[in-house]
Design an enzyme around this catalytic site. Structure first.
Site, PDB file in Angstrom:
ATOM      1  N   ALA A 198     -18.112 -15.307   2.960  1.00 38.54           N
ATOM      2  CA  ALA A 198     -19.316 -15.770   3.661  1.00 38.54           C
ATOM      3  C   ALA A 198     -19.004 -16.240   5.081  1.00 38.54           C
ATOM      4  O   ALA A 198     -19.883 -16.714   5.792  1.00 38.54           O
ATOM      5  CB  ALA A 198     -19.984 -16.895   2.879  1.00 38.54           C
ATOM      6  N   ARG A 255      -6.852 -23.995  12.075  1.00 37.56           N
ATOM      7  CA  ARG A 255      -6.167 -25.161  12.643  1.00 37.56           C
ATOM      8  C   ARG A 255      -7.208 -26.144  13.158  1.00 37.56           C
ATOM      9  O   ARG A 255      -8.016 -25.801  14.015  1.00 37.56           O
ATOM     10  CB  ARG A 255      -5.263 -24.699  13.783  1.00 37.56           C
ATOM     11  CG  ARG A 255      -4.298 -25.771  14.232  1.00 37.56           C
ATOM     12  CD  ARG A 255      -3.229 -25.123  15.083  1.00 37.56           C
ATOM     13  NE  ARG A 255      -2.261 -26.094  15.555  1.00 37.56           N
ATOM     14  CZ  ARG A 255      -1.145 -25.752  16.183  1.00 37.56           C
ATOM     15  NH1 ARG A 255      -0.871 -24.493  16.393  1.00 37.56           N
ATOM     16  NH2 ARG A 255      -0.304 -26.669  16.597  1.00 37.56           N
ATOM     17  N   GLY A 268      -6.286 -13.489   7.473  1.00 35.43           N
ATOM     18  CA  GLY A 268      -6.279 -14.920   7.779  1.00 35.43           C
ATOM     19  C   GLY A 268      -4.957 -15.363   8.387  1.00 35.43           C
ATOM     20  O   GLY A 268      -3.888 -15.008   7.896  1.00 35.43           O
ATOM     21  N   HIS A 320       1.594 -11.394  14.554  1.00 36.29           N
ATOM     22  CA  HIS A 320       0.240 -11.443  15.123  1.00 36.29           C
ATOM     23  C   HIS A 320       0.070 -12.826  15.759  1.00 36.29           C
ATOM     24  O   HIS A 320      -0.427 -13.762  15.153  1.00 36.29           O
ATOM     25  CB  HIS A 320      -0.820 -11.203  14.041  1.00 36.29           C
ATOM     26  CG  HIS A 320      -2.214 -11.440  14.548  1.00 36.29           C
ATOM     27  ND1 HIS A 320      -2.736 -10.733  15.606  1.00 36.29           N
ATOM     28  CD2 HIS A 320      -3.173 -12.317  14.173  1.00 36.29           C
ATOM     29  CE1 HIS A 320      -3.969 -11.180  15.850  1.00 36.29           C
ATOM     30  NE2 HIS A 320      -4.249 -12.135  14.995  1.00 36.29           N
TER      31      HIS A 320
END
Length: 328
Positions: A14, A95, A133, A190
């Site tokens: 979501a 974070r 993520g 990344h």
């Protein structure tokens, strides 16, 4: 004859990236226009998040996608990952203010250990896992280490966003078309330390390196622009990249599942010692994908500048891994 539906699990379903991702998966953009999908959607057990997920599912229903064979809402990875063929791990702990990187690593280690264990227990034995993520490479490493019964090679991290960002910058600089760029890659983590490398790349069949011919631009403009693009988007939009991240996730999974037609793409994958990267580190490499498998492009020459950049991003990744080893 119509194909049997495959199961696609998405975490953080979501959230902003989830919202930009799900409709494209359901429309067939990721796995092909003839492949029905069942979406297994995971959100945190929080009432607000679960309610938001229901709203997203209502919208998915309202699109009447012919390829959407079913969908389920979950709050537990043990049910969300049941028999899943593809898992896009989008949800992660962002974070927060005053949070140290070590705190962030620890918070995510908890999430990705639990998700790795759940995949290990209930997912298809051939599940293809993409971690979106952040910190993506280290989160993929944690999930992989927590799933000893699944092939390590099936755990990947998303570097495609860096790859696509680099391609756009190159097209703008050369005046060429982004779709005509080949043999571009991004090495490493990344993060702003990633190394986007166009030494072998061509655009419209011509050498990108020769066309640009400007090492100062490469080191002082191109690499910082690509590396810090995420921060620039947060600064401009007030929110982190969502649609571009979702787009990169679709690109990564589509190429892995359906093949890259001989073209180089970038994936964060567990090293087997290629290019001197220690075994098991999830690192961005140039790969070619075919029949659901990826193969690292080997034998490329690494010059002194490239080696320095690769060493820098590797050192960062090793630092992250050392920071979570005691938690695994």
């Amino acid at each position: 004859m119509s194909k049997k539906p495959v199961r696609v699990a998405v975490t953080g379903a979501a959230g902003q990236i989830g919202y930009a991702l799900l409709f494209r998966i359901a429309s067939g953009e990721m796995l092909g226009k003839d492949q029905p999908v069942i979406l297994q959607l995971l959100e945190i057990p929080d009432e607000k998040a679960q309610k938001a997920l229901k709203g997203v599912m209502m919208e998915l229903e309202d699109c009447a996608f012919p390829l959407l064979a079913g969908m389920e809402a979950h709050s537990d990875p043990m049910t969300a990952f049941k028999d899943t063929d593809y898992a896009l791990l989008v949800g992660a702990r962002p974070r927060g203010p005053g949070m140290e990187r070590a705190d962030l690593l620890a918070a995510n280690a908890q999430i990705f250990t639990a998700q790795g264990k759940a995949l290990n227990a209930v997912a298809s034995r051939n599940v293809k896992v993409l971690v979106v993520g952040n910190p993506a490479n280290t989160n993929a490493y944690i999930a992989m280490k927590s799933a000893p019964d699944l092939p390590a090679k099936n755990f990947t991290a998303m570097l495609r966003l860096d790859h696509n960002r680099a391609a756009s910058q190159i097209a703008a600089k050369t005046g060429g078309k982004v779709g005509e760029i080949e043999k571009l890659t991004v090495w490493g983590n990344h993060s702003p330390t990633m190394y986007a490398d166009y030494r072998f790349a061509t655009i419209g069949g011509k050498s990108v390196k020769d066309a640009i011919n400007d090492q100062v631009w490469n080191a002082d403009v191109f690499l910082p622009t690509v590396g810090k693009r995420g921060a620039a988007i947060i600064e401009a939009r007030g929110l982190s990249s969502a649609a571009s991240a979702a787009n990169a996730a679709i690109d990564h999974m589509r190429d892995w599942a359906l093949g890259s037609n001989g073209k180089w793409v970038t994936m964060g994958v567990p090293s087997k010692g290629e290019y001197g990267i220690p075994e098991g580190i999830v690192f961005g490499f140039p790969v070619i994908t075919e029949n659901g498998e990826y193969k690292i492009v080997e034998g490329l020459e690494i010059d002194a500048f490239s080696q320095e950049r690769i060493n820098k991003t590797l050192a960062e990744l090793q630092g992250e891994q050392d920071g979570v080893k005691h938690l695994l």
